[in-house]
Motif scaffolding. Structure first.
Motif, PDB file in Angstrom:
ATOM      1  N   ARG A  56      -3.937   3.160  -0.097  1.00 40.40           N
ATOM      2  CA  ARG A  56      -4.349   2.718  -1.424  1.00 40.40           C
ATOM      3  C   ARG A  56      -3.505   1.517  -1.831  1.00 40.40           C
ATOM      4  O   ARG A  56      -2.282   1.545  -1.712  1.00 40.40           O
ATOM      5  CB  ARG A  56      -4.198   3.860  -2.434  1.00 40.40           C
ATOM      6  CG  ARG A  56      -5.191   5.004  -2.196  1.00 40.40           C
ATOM      7  CD  ARG A  56      -5.072   6.065  -3.271  1.00 40.40           C
ATOM      8  NE  ARG A  56      -3.814   6.791  -3.168  1.00 40.40           N
ATOM      9  CZ  ARG A  56      -3.375   7.647  -4.073  1.00 40.40           C
ATOM     10  NH1 ARG A  56      -4.077   7.879  -5.167  1.00 40.40           N
ATOM     11  NH2 ARG A  56      -2.239   8.289  -3.900  1.00 40.40           N
ATOM     12  N   LEU A  57      -4.150   0.486  -2.332  1.00 45.35           N
ATOM     13  CA  LEU A  57      -3.487  -0.761  -2.678  1.00 45.35           C
ATOM     14  C   LEU A  57      -2.743  -0.616  -3.995  1.00 45.35           C
ATOM     15  O   LEU A  57      -3.316  -0.205  -5.006  1.00 45.35           O
ATOM     16  CB  LEU A  57      -4.517  -1.881  -2.756  1.00 45.35           C
ATOM     17  CG  LEU A  57      -3.987  -3.283  -3.041  1.00 45.35           C
ATOM     18  CD1 LEU A  57      -3.087  -3.759  -1.905  1.00 45.35           C
ATOM     19  CD2 LEU A  57      -5.147  -4.251  -3.243  1.00 45.35           C
TER      20      LEU A  57
ATOM     21  N   TYR B 182       0.841  -1.188   0.000  1.00 46.07           N
ATOM     22  CA  TYR B 182       0.000   0.000   0.000  1.00 46.07           C
ATOM     23  C   TYR B 182       0.878   1.242   0.000  1.00 46.07           C
ATOM     24  O   TYR B 182       2.020   1.212   0.449  1.00 46.07           O
ATOM     25  CB  TYR B 182      -0.855   0.083   1.279  1.00 46.07           C
ATOM     26  CG  TYR B 182      -1.881  -1.011   1.448  1.00 46.07           C
ATOM     27  CD1 TYR B 182      -1.556  -2.183   2.130  1.00 46.07           C
ATOM     28  CD2 TYR B 182      -3.173  -0.851   0.970  1.00 46.07           C
ATOM     29  CE1 TYR B 182      -2.511  -3.180   2.319  1.00 46.07           C
ATOM     30  CE2 TYR B 182      -4.133  -1.839   1.160  1.00 46.07           C
ATOM     31  CZ  TYR B 182      -3.788  -2.999   1.831  1.00 46.07           C
ATOM     32  OH  TYR B 182      -4.734  -3.973   2.019  1.00 46.07           O
TER      33      TYR B 182
ATOM     34  N   GLU C 124      -5.274  -0.731  -6.811  1.00 43.93           N
ATOM     35  CA  GLU C 124      -5.901   0.520  -7.262  1.00 43.93           C
ATOM     36  C   GLU C 124      -4.925   1.440  -7.987  1.00 43.93           C
ATOM     37  O   GLU C 124      -5.303   2.133  -8.929  1.00 43.93           O
ATOM     38  CB  GLU C 124      -6.480   1.243  -6.048  1.00 43.93           C
ATOM     39  CG  GLU C 124      -7.210   2.541  -6.363  1.00 43.93           C
ATOM     40  CD  GLU C 124      -7.660   3.267  -5.096  1.00 43.93           C
ATOM     41  OE1 GLU C 124      -7.485   2.707  -3.985  1.00 43.93           O
ATOM     42  OE2 GLU C 124      -8.170   4.396  -5.212  1.00 43.93           O
TER      43      GLU C 124
END
Lengths: 114, 111
Positions: free
Chosen positions: A44-45, A35, A59
């Motif tokens: 956020r991945l 992340y 993402e």
């Protein structure tokens, strides 16, 4: 009882330089995650690996590559660093893939790109 | 795009008071999780509540889940200065889809 270990803890790069962030877990977990955390954006991945030998985009994968070296280790590579990649990077792991169990996190790598 | 959104973004309370944080999500979930992050550290899992559960307790923590409103709340009772941290919700869909984290609530507990 280390859990998830990330190295390095801090790094400063110049634009265009390459860098590999290392992550290792000693819990015999099958799934691992990368992340990024930016102010006001949460986590956020970037990429994840549901099991040894597999990787999938999250993402925000652009500008990154990953390698699941073995069951313990999952590395994140920036091939040509950009200032927009300045962030705190976290690695996490779970026993199995999916979202039905807790994730275990490392303490992060703080990366600045000038 | 991120699915969970916490409210408020920041919360400041006195030691001994209760702290309530809310989380909303957009699509159907299998479970919802809450994490704490102390300054300069990684996230630590606090509690997981499944979609067929309405309330769950762990020590001074109480989590509720309302799937009809697509929302969850985290209540910390009798807060302490050591509870000062950021708190994140994370929603889990069915199958192999990874967790999706919200942006977090920054809690400050003043002694």
């Amino acid at each position: 009882n280390a859990g998830v270990t990330q190295t390095p803890k801090f790094q400063v790069l110049k634009t265009g330089q390459s860098m590999t962030l290392q992550c290792a877990q000693d819990m015999n977990h099958n799934s691992m995650y990368w992340y990024r955390q930016d102010p006001g954006m949460g986590l956020r991945l970037i990429y994840y690996s549901a099991s040894e030998g597999t990787t999938d985009k999250g993402e925000v994968p652009n500008g990154y590559n990953v390698s699941r070296l073995n069951k313990r280790e999952f590395s994140l590579r920036l091939e040509s660093a950009a200032p927009s990649q300045t962030s705190v990077y976290f690695c996490a792991s779970t026993l199995i893939g999916g979202s039905n169990q807790p994730q275990h996190f490392g303490d992060g790598t703080r990366l600045s790109i000038l | 795009s991120q699915q969970g959104e916490e409210d408020p973004q920041a919360l400041s309370i006195q030691e001994g008071e209760n702290a309530t944080m809310n989380c909303s999500y957009k699509t159907s979930i299998n479970n919802l999780q809450w994490y704490r992050q102390n300054s300069g550290r990684g996230l630590v899992h606090l509690i997981l509540i499944r979609s067929n559960e309405r309330e769950k307790h762990s020590g001074r923590l109480r989590v509720t889940l309302d799937t009809s409103k697509k929302s969850s709340s985290l209540l910390i009772t009798a807060s302490r200065a050591a509870d000062t941290a950021s708190y994140f919700c994370a929603s889990g869909a069915s199958g192999n889809t990874p967790l999706v984290f919200g942006k977090g609530t920054r809690l400050s507990v003043i002694a």
